[in-house]
Design a protein around this motif. Structure first.
Motif, PDB file in Angstrom:
ATOM      1  N   PHE A  22      76.178  84.382 -49.880  1.00 35.46           N
ATOM      2  CA  PHE A  22      76.139  84.245 -51.340  1.00 35.46           C
ATOM      3  C   PHE A  22      74.737  84.563 -51.855  1.00 35.46           C
ATOM      4  O   PHE A  22      74.566  85.312 -52.818  1.00 35.46           O
ATOM      5  CB  PHE A  22      76.558  82.826 -51.741  1.00 35.46           C
ATOM      6  N   GLY A  23      73.723  84.007 -51.183  1.00 37.40           N
ATOM      7  CA  GLY A  23      72.346  84.248 -51.603  1.00 37.40           C
ATOM      8  C   GLY A  23      71.942  85.700 -51.459  1.00 37.40           C
ATOM      9  O   GLY A  23      71.315  86.275 -52.346  1.00 37.40           O
ATOM     10  N   ALA A  24      72.317  86.296 -50.326  1.00 33.71           N
ATOM     11  CA  ALA A  24      71.917  87.681 -50.055  1.00 33.71           C
ATOM     12  C   ALA A  24      72.584  88.671 -50.996  1.00 33.71           C
ATOM     13  O   ALA A  24      71.966  89.667 -51.388  1.00 33.71           O
ATOM     14  CB  ALA A  24      72.240  88.035 -48.607  1.00 33.71           C
ATOM     15  N   HIS A  25      73.836  88.420 -51.357  1.00 39.85           N
ATOM     16  CA  HIS A  25      74.583  89.408 -52.135  1.00 39.85           C
ATOM     17  C   HIS A  25      74.652  89.119 -53.627  1.00 39.85           C
ATOM     18  O   HIS A  25      74.664  90.051 -54.424  1.00 39.85           O
ATOM     19  CB  HIS A  25      75.999  89.547 -51.582  1.00 39.85           C
ATOM     20  N   LEU A  26      74.677  87.836 -53.990  1.00 41.45           N
ATOM     21  CA  LEU A  26      74.832  87.523 -55.405  1.00 41.45           C
ATOM     22  C   LEU A  26      73.562  86.996 -56.067  1.00 41.45           C
ATOM     23  O   LEU A  26      73.337  87.245 -57.245  1.00 41.45           O
ATOM     24  CB  LEU A  26      75.979  86.522 -55.598  1.00 41.45           C
ATOM     25  N   LEU A  27      72.750  86.255 -55.319  1.00 45.87           N
ATOM     26  CA  LEU A  27      71.546  85.697 -55.934  1.00 45.87           C
ATOM     27  C   LEU A  27      70.361  86.650 -55.914  1.00 45.87           C
ATOM     28  O   LEU A  27      69.529  86.611 -56.810  1.00 45.87           O
ATOM     29  CB  LEU A  27      71.138  84.401 -55.223  1.00 45.87           C
ATOM     30  N   LYS A  28      70.289  87.478 -54.888  1.00 44.06           N
ATOM     31  CA  LYS A  28      69.132  88.366 -54.729  1.00 44.06           C
ATOM     32  C   LYS A  28      68.793  89.142 -55.997  1.00 44.06           C
ATOM     33  O   LYS A  28      67.624  89.215 -56.379  1.00 44.06           O
ATOM     34  CB  LYS A  28      69.351  89.314 -53.552  1.00 44.06           C
ATOM     35  N   PRO A  29      69.792  89.701 -56.699  1.00 42.48           N
ATOM     36  CA  PRO A  29      69.432  90.450 -57.908  1.00 42.48           C
ATOM     37  C   PRO A  29      69.072  89.583 -59.120  1.00 42.48           C
ATOM     38  O   PRO A  29      68.518  90.097 -60.084  1.00 42.48           O
ATOM     39  CB  PRO A  29      70.681  91.282 -58.217  1.00 42.48           C
ATOM     40  N   ILE A  30      69.342  88.262 -59.063  1.00 42.80           N
ATOM     41  CA  ILE A  30      69.137  87.471 -60.284  1.00 42.80           C
ATOM     42  C   ILE A  30      68.045  86.405 -60.187  1.00 42.80           C
ATOM     43  O   ILE A  30      67.672  85.837 -61.209  1.00 42.80           O
ATOM     44  CB  ILE A  30      70.454  86.821 -60.771  1.00 42.80           C
ATOM     45  N   ILE A  31      67.534  86.113 -58.978  1.00 41.65           N
ATOM     46  CA  ILE A  31      66.418  85.171 -58.893  1.00 41.65           C
ATOM     47  C   ILE A  31      65.231  85.880 -58.244  1.00 41.65           C
ATOM     48  O   ILE A  31      65.398  86.848 -57.518  1.00 41.65           O
ATOM     49  CB  ILE A  31      66.775  83.867 -58.129  1.00 41.65           C
ATOM     50  N   ASP A  32      64.032  85.372 -58.541  1.00 43.10           N
ATOM     51  CA  ASP A  32      62.846  86.059 -58.020  1.00 43.10           C
ATOM     52  C   ASP A  32      62.691  85.833 -56.513  1.00 43.10           C
ATOM     53  O   ASP A  32      63.335  84.968 -55.923  1.00 43.10           O
ATOM     54  CB  ASP A  32      61.587  85.672 -58.800  1.00 43.10           C
ATOM     55  N   ALA A  33      61.820  86.606 -55.908  1.00 42.58           N
ATOM     56  CA  ALA A  33      61.653  86.615 -54.452  1.00 42.58           C
ATOM     57  C   ALA A  33      61.203  85.257 -53.907  1.00 42.58           C
ATOM     58  O   ALA A  33      61.637  84.849 -52.832  1.00 42.58           O
ATOM     59  CB  ALA A  33      60.668  87.705 -54.045  1.00 42.58           C
ATOM     60  N   ASP A  34      60.344  84.565 -54.645  1.00 46.72           N
ATOM     61  CA  ASP A  34      59.869  83.254 -54.184  1.00 46.72           C
ATOM     62  C   ASP A  34      61.015  82.244 -54.128  1.00 46.72           C
ATOM     63  O   ASP A  34      61.139  81.487 -53.165  1.00 46.72           O
ATOM     64  CB  ASP A  34      58.755  82.722 -55.086  1.00 46.72           C
ATOM     65  N   LEU A  35      61.852  82.225 -55.159  1.00 50.65           N
ATOM     66  CA  LEU A  35      62.988  81.304 -55.166  1.00 50.65           C
ATOM     67  C   LEU A  35      64.032  81.700 -54.128  1.00 50.65           C
ATOM     68  O   LEU A  35      64.678  80.831 -53.525  1.00 50.65           O
ATOM     69  CB  LEU A  35      63.616  81.220 -56.565  1.00 50.65           C
ATOM     70  N   LEU A  36      64.183  82.991 -53.889  1.00 48.17           N
ATOM     71  CA  LEU A  36      65.116  83.433 -52.850  1.00 48.17           C
ATOM     72  C   LEU A  36      64.631  82.970 -51.472  1.00 48.17           C
ATOM     73  O   LEU A  36      65.432  82.549 -50.639  1.00 48.17           O
ATOM     74  CB  LEU A  36      65.282  84.950 -52.878  1.00 48.17           C
ATOM     75  N   LYS A  37      63.332  82.985 -51.266  1.00 46.66           N
ATOM     76  CA  LYS A  37      62.779  82.503 -49.996  1.00 46.66           C
ATOM     77  C   LYS A  37      63.042  81.002 -49.826  1.00 46.66           C
ATOM     78  O   LYS A  37      63.355  80.545 -48.726  1.00 46.66           O
ATOM     79  CB  LYS A  37      61.289  82.808 -49.924  1.00 46.66           C
ATOM     80  N   VAL A  38      62.915  80.242 -50.889  1.00 46.75           N
ATOM     81  CA  VAL A  38      63.228  78.808 -50.858  1.00 46.75           C
ATOM     82  C   VAL A  38      64.694  78.609 -50.478  1.00 46.75           C
ATOM     83  O   VAL A  38      65.030  77.779 -49.624  1.00 46.75           O
ATOM     84  CB  VAL A  38      62.922  78.151 -52.236  1.00 46.75           C
ATOM     85  N   TYR A  39      65.568  79.387 -51.095  1.00 42.45           N
ATOM     86  CA  TYR A  39      67.000  79.325 -50.814  1.00 42.45           C
ATOM     87  C   TYR A  39      67.264  79.636 -49.339  1.00 42.45           C
ATOM     88  O   TYR A  39      68.007  78.921 -48.666  1.00 42.45           O
ATOM     89  CB  TYR A  39      67.719  80.330 -51.714  1.00 42.45           C
ATOM     90  N   GLU A  40      66.645  80.680 -48.832  1.00 43.34           N
ATOM     91  CA  GLU A  40      66.829  81.079 -47.429  1.00 43.34           C
ATOM     92  C   GLU A  40      66.336  80.011 -46.461  1.00 43.34           C
ATOM     93  O   GLU A  40      66.917  79.822 -45.385  1.00 43.34           O
ATOM     94  CB  GLU A  40      66.138  82.418 -47.168  1.00 43.34           C
ATOM     95  N   THR A  41      65.272  79.302 -46.833  1.00 40.36           N
ATOM     96  CA  THR A  41      64.790  78.192 -46.002  1.00 40.36           C
ATOM     97  C   THR A  41      65.875  77.123 -45.891  1.00 40.36           C
ATOM     98  O   THR A  41      66.119  76.588 -44.802  1.00 40.36           O
ATOM     99  CB  THR A  41      63.495  77.595 -46.579  1.00 40.36           C
ATOM    100  N   GLY A  42      66.535  76.821 -46.997  1.00 39.71           N
ATOM    101  CA  GLY A  42      67.637  75.858 -46.967  1.00 39.71           C
ATOM    102  C   GLY A  42      68.745  76.300 -46.033  1.00 39.71           C
ATOM    103  O   GLY A  42      69.287  75.497 -45.260  1.00 39.71           O
ATOM    104  N   VAL A  43      69.093  77.579 -46.073  1.00 39.08           N
ATOM    105  CA  VAL A  43      70.142  78.123 -45.204  1.00 39.08           C
ATOM    106  C   VAL A  43      69.734  77.998 -43.731  1.00 39.08           C
ATOM    107  O   VAL A  43      70.534  77.559 -42.893  1.00 39.08           O
ATOM    108  CB  VAL A  43      70.447  79.601 -45.560  1.00 39.08           C
ATOM    109  N   GLN A  44      68.503  78.357 -43.407  1.00 35.21           N
ATOM    110  CA  GLN A  44      68.037  78.293 -42.018  1.00 35.21           C
ATOM    111  C   GLN A  44      68.047  76.867 -41.482  1.00 35.21           C
ATOM    112  O   GLN A  44      68.524  76.615 -40.366  1.00 35.21           O
ATOM    113  CB  GLN A  44      66.628  78.878 -41.905  1.00 35.21           C
ATOM    114  N   TYR A  45      67.551  75.931 -42.263  1.00 34.78           N
ATOM    115  CA  TYR A  45      67.530  74.536 -41.818  1.00 34.78           C
ATOM    116  C   TYR A  45      68.943  73.973 -41.705  1.00 34.78           C
ATOM    117  O   TYR A  45      69.226  73.180 -40.808  1.00 34.78           O
ATOM    118  CB  TYR A  45      66.667  73.686 -42.754  1.00 34.78           C
TER     119      TYR A  45
END
Length: 127
Positions: A22-45
């Motif tokens: 969801f983050g990679a395909h739908l959020l990537k175009p609508i949130i900035d790179a810093d917030l996407l990195k925060v999101y990805e950290t949540g996914v990894q943990y």
């Protein structure tokens, strides 16, 4: 508890894949790179600790249930909800105050792993 933690771990691992996609395909175009990195950290943990739950289920199957193993599983689930959940909401909403919840999840992770360590060190069944 073995089946419970195995089920939770499997569901949370599956959701980690879905949430990551969801983050990679739908959020990537609508949130900035810093917030996407925060999101990805949540996914990894979330994925790492879902696998930790599966490990706890396997150990319960080998050694039997114990209070420490029960708490280890409960704390990893709680950590995923608090840590990863707060990062998902923070990154999507941009509400920075939600970052205050994230450390509580981190503490749950640490104490959960500590419970597992203490069980491993005190358990003679694994020898």
């Amino acid at each position: 508890m073995q089946r419970t933690f195995l089920a939770w771990g499997s569901v949370l691992a599956m959701l980690s894949v879905a949430i990551g996609a969801f983050g990679a395909h739908l959020l990537k175009p609508i949130i900035d790179a810093d917030l996407l990195k925060v999101y990805e950290t949540g996914v990894q943990y979330q994925m790492m600790h879902a696998l930790g739950l599966i490990l706890i289920a396997i150990i319960i199957g080998q050694w039997g249930e114990s209070t420490r193993l029960r708490w280890a599983g409960i704390l990893l689930i709680s950590g995923i909800v608090l840590f990863s959940g707060s990062l998902y909401v923070l990154s999507i909403s941009g509400i920075k105050v939600l970052g205050a919840i994230t450390p509580l999840g981190g503490i749950c992770f640490l104490v959960g792993w500590l419970c597992l360590i203490l069980e491993v060190l005190s358990n003679n069944k694994g020898k």
